[in-house]
Scaffold this motif. Sequence first.
Motif, PDB file in Angstrom:
ATOM      1  N   ILE A   1       0.818  -1.202   0.000  1.00 38.79           N
ATOM      2  CA  ILE A   1       0.000   0.000   0.000  1.00 38.79           C
ATOM      3  C   ILE A   1       0.856   1.259   0.000  1.00 38.79           C
ATOM      4  O   ILE A   1       0.589   2.201  -0.740  1.00 38.79           O
ATOM      5  CB  ILE A   1      -0.997  -0.042   1.176  1.00 38.79           C
ATOM      6  CG1 ILE A   1      -2.117  -0.993   0.751  1.00 38.79           C
ATOM      7  CG2 ILE A   1      -1.559   1.330   1.496  1.00 38.79           C
ATOM      8  CD1 ILE A   1      -3.113  -1.274   1.774  1.00 38.79           C
ATOM      9  N   SER A   2       1.934   1.246   0.779  1.00 32.23           N
ATOM     10  CA  SER A   2       2.773   2.450   0.722  1.00 32.23           C
ATOM     11  C   SER A   2       3.469   2.556  -0.627  1.00 32.23           C
ATOM     12  O   SER A   2       3.693   3.647  -1.144  1.00 32.23           O
ATOM     13  CB  SER A   2       3.768   2.529   1.885  1.00 32.23           C
ATOM     14  OG  SER A   2       4.328   1.293   2.132  1.00 32.23           O
TER      15      SER A   2
ATOM     16  N   GLY B   1      -7.010  10.730  -5.119  1.00 35.84           N
ATOM     17  CA  GLY B   1      -5.993  11.195  -6.058  1.00 35.84           C
ATOM     18  C   GLY B   1      -6.644  11.404  -7.412  1.00 35.84           C
ATOM     19  O   GLY B   1      -7.865  11.370  -7.524  1.00 35.84           O
TER      20      GLY B   1
ATOM     21  N   SER C   1       1.279   8.429  -6.731  1.00 42.97           N
ATOM     22  CA  SER C   1       0.891   9.677  -6.077  1.00 42.97           C
ATOM     23  C   SER C   1      -0.579   9.689  -5.656  1.00 42.97           C
ATOM     24  O   SER C   1      -1.329  10.594  -6.004  1.00 42.97           O
ATOM     25  CB  SER C   1       1.132  10.877  -6.995  1.00 42.97           C
ATOM     26  OG  SER C   1       2.366  10.791  -7.597  1.00 42.97           O
ATOM     27  N   ILE C   2      -0.971   8.636  -4.968  1.00 43.13           N
ATOM     28  CA  ILE C   2      -2.332   8.645  -4.426  1.00 43.13           C
ATOM     29  C   ILE C   2      -2.248   8.442  -2.916  1.00 43.13           C
ATOM     30  O   ILE C   2      -1.203   8.033  -2.398  1.00 43.13           O
ATOM     31  CB  ILE C   2      -3.213   7.529  -5.049  1.00 43.13           C
ATOM     32  CG1 ILE C   2      -2.635   6.131  -4.743  1.00 43.13           C
ATOM     33  CG2 ILE C   2      -3.353   7.716  -6.552  1.00 43.13           C
ATOM     34  CD1 ILE C   2      -3.558   5.000  -5.106  1.00 43.13           C
ATOM     35  N   ASN C   3      -3.341   8.765  -2.234  1.00 38.36           N
ATOM     36  CA  ASN C   3      -3.401   8.497  -0.797  1.00 38.36           C
ATOM     37  C   ASN C   3      -4.283   7.293  -0.535  1.00 38.36           C
ATOM     38  O   ASN C   3      -5.331   7.152  -1.153  1.00 38.36           O
ATOM     39  CB  ASN C   3      -3.998   9.690  -0.059  1.00 38.36           C
ATOM     40  CG  ASN C   3      -2.924  10.715   0.234  1.00 38.36           C
ATOM     41  OD1 ASN C   3      -1.818  10.366   0.636  1.00 38.36           O
ATOM     42  ND2 ASN C   3      -3.248  11.987  -0.002  1.00 38.36           N
ATOM     43  N   CYS C   4      -3.824   6.430   0.364  1.00 35.81           N
ATOM     44  CA  CYS C   4      -4.633   5.263   0.711  1.00 35.81           C
ATOM     45  C   CYS C   4      -4.890   5.278   2.203  1.00 35.81           C
ATOM     46  O   CYS C   4      -3.965   5.316   3.001  1.00 35.81           O
ATOM     47  CB  CYS C   4      -3.900   3.977   0.351  1.00 35.81           C
ATOM     48  SG  CYS C   4      -3.648   3.780  -1.406  1.00 35.81           S
ATOM     49  N   ASN C   5      -6.162   5.268   2.534  1.00 38.64           N
ATOM     50  CA  ASN C   5      -6.565   5.253   3.926  1.00 38.64           C
ATOM     51  C   ASN C   5      -7.187   3.908   4.253  1.00 38.64           C
ATOM     52  O   ASN C   5      -8.178   3.518   3.633  1.00 38.64           O
ATOM     53  CB  ASN C   5      -7.646   6.316   4.099  1.00 38.64           C
ATOM     54  CG  ASN C   5      -7.278   7.265   5.195  1.00 38.64           C
ATOM     55  OD1 ASN C   5      -6.605   6.858   6.153  1.00 38.64           O
ATOM     56  ND2 ASN C   5      -7.702   8.514   5.061  1.00 38.64           N
TER      57      ASN C   5
ATOM     58  N   ALA D   1      -2.980   2.543 -10.310  1.00 35.65           N
ATOM     59  CA  ALA D   1      -2.649   1.845  -9.056  1.00 35.65           C
ATOM     60  C   ALA D   1      -3.420   0.527  -8.977  1.00 35.65           C
ATOM     61  O   ALA D   1      -2.876  -0.510  -8.592  1.00 35.65           O
ATOM     62  CB  ALA D   1      -2.983   2.733  -7.855  1.00 35.65           C
TER      63      ALA D   1
ATOM     64  N   ALA E   1      -9.134   5.352  -1.465  1.00 35.88           N
ATOM     65  CA  ALA E   1      -8.040   5.880  -2.281  1.00 35.88           C
ATOM     66  C   ALA E   1      -8.446   7.257  -2.781  1.00 35.88           C
ATOM     67  O   ALA E   1      -9.572   7.445  -3.223  1.00 35.88           O
ATOM     68  CB  ALA E   1      -7.764   4.953  -3.459  1.00 35.88           C
TER      69      ALA E   1
ATOM     70  N   SER F   1       0.994   4.045  -3.092  1.00 38.02           N
ATOM     71  CA  SER F   1       0.799   5.463  -2.786  1.00 38.02           C
ATOM     72  C   SER F   1       1.919   6.289  -3.405  1.00 38.02           C
ATOM     73  O   SER F   1       1.691   7.301  -4.041  1.00 38.02           O
ATOM     74  CB  SER F   1       0.830   5.751  -1.292  1.00 38.02           C
ATOM     75  OG  SER F   1      -0.016   4.932  -0.620  1.00 38.02           O
ATOM     76  N   ARG F   2       3.140   5.809  -3.191  1.00 35.36           N
ATOM     77  CA  ARG F   2       4.305   6.547  -3.676  1.00 35.36           C
ATOM     78  C   ARG F   2       4.356   6.545  -5.197  1.00 35.36           C
ATOM     79  O   ARG F   2       4.467   7.585  -5.830  1.00 35.36           O
ATOM     80  CB  ARG F   2       5.584   5.908  -3.121  1.00 35.36           C
ATOM     81  CG  ARG F   2       6.232   6.735  -2.014  1.00 35.36           C
ATOM     82  CD  ARG F   2       7.539   6.123  -1.551  1.00 35.36           C
ATOM     83  NE  ARG F   2       7.307   4.899  -0.784  1.00 35.36           N
ATOM     84  CZ  ARG F   2       7.728   3.692  -1.139  1.00 35.36           C
ATOM     85  NH1 ARG F   2       8.398   3.513  -2.273  1.00 35.36           N
ATOM     86  NH2 ARG F   2       7.495   2.641  -0.386  1.00 35.36           N
TER      87      ARG F   2
END
Length: 344
Positions: free
Chosen positions: A282-283, A317, A290-294, A325, A315, A286-287
């Motif tokens: 998941i990290s 972005g 360029s997205i955020n995952c909660n 992704a 997700a 994200s990297r």
Amino acid sequence: MIQLSNISKRFETPGKVVEAVKHVTLSIDKGDIFGIMGFSGAGKSTLVRCINLLETPTEGTVTVDGVELTGLSEKELRQARKNIGMIFQHFNLMPSRTVFENIAYPLKGRPKEEIEKKITSLLELVGLSDKRDVFPSQLSGGQKQRVAIARALATDPQVLLCDEATSALDPQTTTAILKLLKQVNRELGVTIVIITHEMAVIKEICNRAAVMEHGEVIEQGDVYSLFATPQSPVTQGFINTSSLAQKVEELDREGSPVVALKPGEQILQLTYLGMGASQALISEVSRKFSINCNIVFGSIEIIQESPLGRLIIIASGREGDIAQAIAYLRQQKVEVEVLKQCQK
Ligand SMILES: Nc1ncnc2c1ncn2[C@@H]1O[C@H](COP(=O)(O)OP(=O)(O)O)[C@@H](O)[C@H]1O
Ligand SMILES: [Mg+2]
């Protein structure tokens, strides 16, 4: 080891015809612990009774260990059946005979010494050496099933059929019996067919399984795939995979902030083998994209000694980045399902 080709079984009773099994084709390999699951009345027992021809199929052929049973005479069939043991939900022991006599039953006619030796080793295998002279009424359910297993193995069969063998047992005893069946499979190389309406049983010991509904096999495959990506609603219901997705839906209906999405956000369900890898993956996405995952919530189940993980993530972005992704995750053998999406 077992090849069922286009098996159908029709019961004709006055005024009523029941198609208990319809055009089932299944192939079970040597060494498999093969599960057949389905609701009551799905045709599981009828199908498994077709394997040893306790029921004669209306059409189709049954081949076990290279012998086409459907082509044998009554006498040849009796001989061939020695290669197929069977155990039942209610054990079917003879109440007026001792444990020893019950197990000895299929060995009738053999030299006394051979019978003695065989039963001593079977009693040891099933852990009942101290019960050889007691009657079934003096045994617990789990012990009765152990006797039934020993009796089913007396003729050294290649195949053991189990029809709801643990359905009358408490969970702890079920676990112990499943452990014994696994041991029988591994140590004696016996191919096992397990019929059950309990998912937990399939999850615990089967490597492959089929799902039946209304006499038909509607889905089959290796157990991990069945659990990870069940296709039919019946299988999904059984596995209750949808439970996490359902939770999301419920929270959504209640207007919970937990699953409220801002524009561009998506709720994804990820399913994958092994828990350890998930954090890193998941990290990484994200990297990379360029997205955020909660992470909203997750679950883990053990299937065939391997962990199967499920995560619900939000997700956020750019839409194209999220799509990339998802494609990347799928390449990494992670199943991804979009549960909810908030349009911009
Ligand atoms: N001997 C029989 N005569 C008539 N109908 C039968 C017989 N055995 C089973 N059936 C019917 O066939 C269907 C499948 O039964 P069964 O194979 O026992 O299902 P399951 O084991 O999945 O509960 C049911 O509708 C049942 O009533
Ligand atoms: Mg049944």
